[in-house]
Design an enzyme around this catalytic site. Structure first.
Site, PDB file in Angstrom:
ATOM      1  N   TYR A 146      79.232  32.569  60.663  1.00  0.00           N
ATOM      2  CA  TYR A 146      78.591  33.309  61.749  1.00  0.00           C
ATOM      3  C   TYR A 146      77.701  34.439  61.256  1.00  0.00           C
ATOM      4  CZ  TYR A 146      81.183  31.176  65.590  1.00  0.00           C
ATOM      5  OH  TYR A 146      81.662  30.316  66.529  1.00  0.00           O
ATOM      6  N   LYS A 195      89.933  24.356  54.494  1.00  0.00           N
ATOM      7  CA  LYS A 195      89.422  23.064  54.028  1.00  0.00           C
ATOM      8  C   LYS A 195      89.350  23.165  52.508  1.00  0.00           C
ATOM      9  CE  LYS A 195      87.745  18.940  54.809  1.00  0.00           C
ATOM     10  NZ  LYS A 195      88.563  17.826  55.378  1.00  0.00           N
ATOM     11  N   ASP A 227      91.134  19.568  59.513  1.00  0.00           N
ATOM     12  CA  ASP A 227      91.062  18.297  60.268  1.00  0.00           C
ATOM     13  C   ASP A 227      92.451  17.846  60.692  1.00  0.00           C
ATOM     14  OD1 ASP A 227      91.517  17.962  57.537  1.00  0.00           O
ATOM     15  OD2 ASP A 227      90.305  16.154  57.342  1.00  0.00           O
ATOM     16  N   ASP A 251      87.061  29.214  65.930  1.00  0.00           N
ATOM     17  CA  ASP A 251      86.291  28.990  67.156  1.00  0.00           C
ATOM     18  C   ASP A 251      86.643  27.625  67.733  1.00  0.00           C
ATOM     19  OD1 ASP A 251      84.257  29.341  69.130  1.00  0.00           O
ATOM     20  OD2 ASP A 251      82.949  28.036  67.940  1.00  0.00           O
ATOM     21  N   ASP A 255      89.455  26.618  71.064  1.00  0.00           N
ATOM     22  CA  ASP A 255      89.072  25.878  72.272  1.00  0.00           C
ATOM     23  C   ASP A 255      90.004  24.683  72.471  1.00  0.00           C
ATOM     24  OD1 ASP A 255      86.919  27.479  72.953  1.00  0.00           O
ATOM     25  OD2 ASP A 255      85.588  25.777  73.318  1.00  0.00           O
TER      26      ASP A 255
END
Ligand code: IPM
Ligand code: MG
Length: 360
Positions: A146, A195, A227, A251, A255
């Site tokens: 970001y 990751k 993942d 983020d 959600d």
């Protein structure tokens, strides 16, 4: 006791839901002996319409001088709103990123829990939802993709865009410490999500989180690849307590986690720095399609205001009373449209706010 609170009603349903949170805070103040002193500032599209930019320096100064910030939501329909014809740095979301950075709000807490009363709305199979879940996502909020350098260029006639993902160990350490501290007050488990099988930033993340973990022997630490985490959230959400992760992963996962609760209109969030200061906002967005109709669910904003009382003002009793009032009206069968089910009483946004205020 005076609480100096900056409010950002924002866009879409933001002004409606913030009005209800103010109503409930005022009532809690009468009962528990504090006085919320609200100052509104413009941010997002509301600020673009007046000032041409999504957040002015004056507005930042007002927020900085406050004890805490209560926000509704910002942004509009990205395909139809004129705000999205502006260059990216002038769009509504840029205001939100700017205030996060200016106030150094590096720790974003996003609870995702299944409310017993709303279990029927959970989209997971019944044998999974029956176990219930109560997850706290700790998302790093001022670093990573970001805020990394980015560019769009044309090289030899080929368009090329670059975003960079950088973390230094201090940025990782401070969010990890917050994660372990929160875990101490919960089920004492941290799942650090990265990751690390591909990214250098994730390999450093993992090392630093392990170093921090040594200071918290009471807390169990596990690592999970992002993942796999996305999959586990729908397969077995009950396994999680605190999910600790970087900005972009957080983020996306937050959600997903909020959606599997089936009641995103109920979920609060807090963004904190290393003082008592925080910005509190619902986890959902500005829902431009239902703005101005007095049908939005104000509960997530009211619960965000309760988080504010707890984290920024140590008013635990008043915060608990607000949360209990929310549970009570749900038990009494009152619902806004988004969480409506058979046999319940459907009420408007302002009626819901009044009902909650009355129960305090
Ligand atoms: C969120 C939102 C923001 C983010 C957007 C609006 C910039 O999706 O708070 O999760 O990506 O952080
Ligand atoms: Mg998001």
């Amino acid at each position: 006791m005076n609480l100096n609170i900056t409010c950002i009603p924002g866009d879409g349903i933001g002004p409606e839901i913030v009005a209800e949170a103010k109503k409930v805070l005022n009532r809690a103040g009468e009962k528990y002996g504090f006085y919320p002193d609200f100052t509104d500032i413009l941010m997002g599209g509301a600020s673009i319409d007046v000032h041409g930019v999504p957040l002015t320096e004056e507005a930042v100064a007002v927020a900085k001088a406050a004890d805490a910030v209560l926000m509704g939501s910002i942004g509009g329909d990205t395909t139809t709103s004129p705000w999205y014809k502006l260059p990216p740095q002038n769009r509504p979301e840029a205001g939100l990123l700017k205030i996060r950075k200016e106030l150094n709000l590096f720790a974003n807490l996003r609870p995702a829990l299944l409310y017993k009363e709303l279990a029927a709305a959970c989209p997971l199979k019944e044998e999974i939802s029956a176990a219930g879940f109560d997850i706290m996502i700790m998302r790093e909020l001022t670093g990573g993709l970001y805020f990394g350098e980015r560019s769009t260029v044309v090289e030899g006639g080929i368009r090329k865009a670059t975003d960079t993902l950088t973390y230094d160990e201090n940025e990782i350490r401070r969010i990890a410490i917050k994660g372990f501290e929160i875990a101490l007050k919960r089920k004492r488990k941290v799942t650090s999500v990265d990751k690390a099988n591909v990214l250098d930033s994730s390999r450093l993340w993992r090392k630093v989180v392990e170093e921090v973990a040594e200071h918290y022997p009471e807390v169990t630490l596990e690592h999970m690849l992002v993942d796999n985490c996305a999959m586990q959230l729908v397969k077995n959400p009950a396994q999680f307590d605190v999910i600790l992760t970087e900005n972009m992963f957080g983020d996306i996962l937050s959600d997903e986690a909020s959606m599997v609760t089936g009641s995103i209109g109920m979920l609060a969030s807090a963004s904190l720095n290393d003082t008592k200061f925080g910005l509190y906002e619902p986890s959902h967005g500005s829902a431009p399609d239902i703005a101005g109709k007095n049908i939005a669910n104000p509960i997530a904003t009211i619960l965000s205001a309760a988080m504010m009382l707890r984290f920024s003002f140590d008013l635990d009793e008043a915060a608990g009373a607000m949360e209990a009032a929310v549970k009570q009206i749900l038990a009494e069968g009152y619902r806004t449209g988004d969480i409506m089910s058979d046999g319940c009483k459907q009420v408007s946004c302002s009626e819901m706010g009044s009902l909650i205020a009355e129960r305090i």
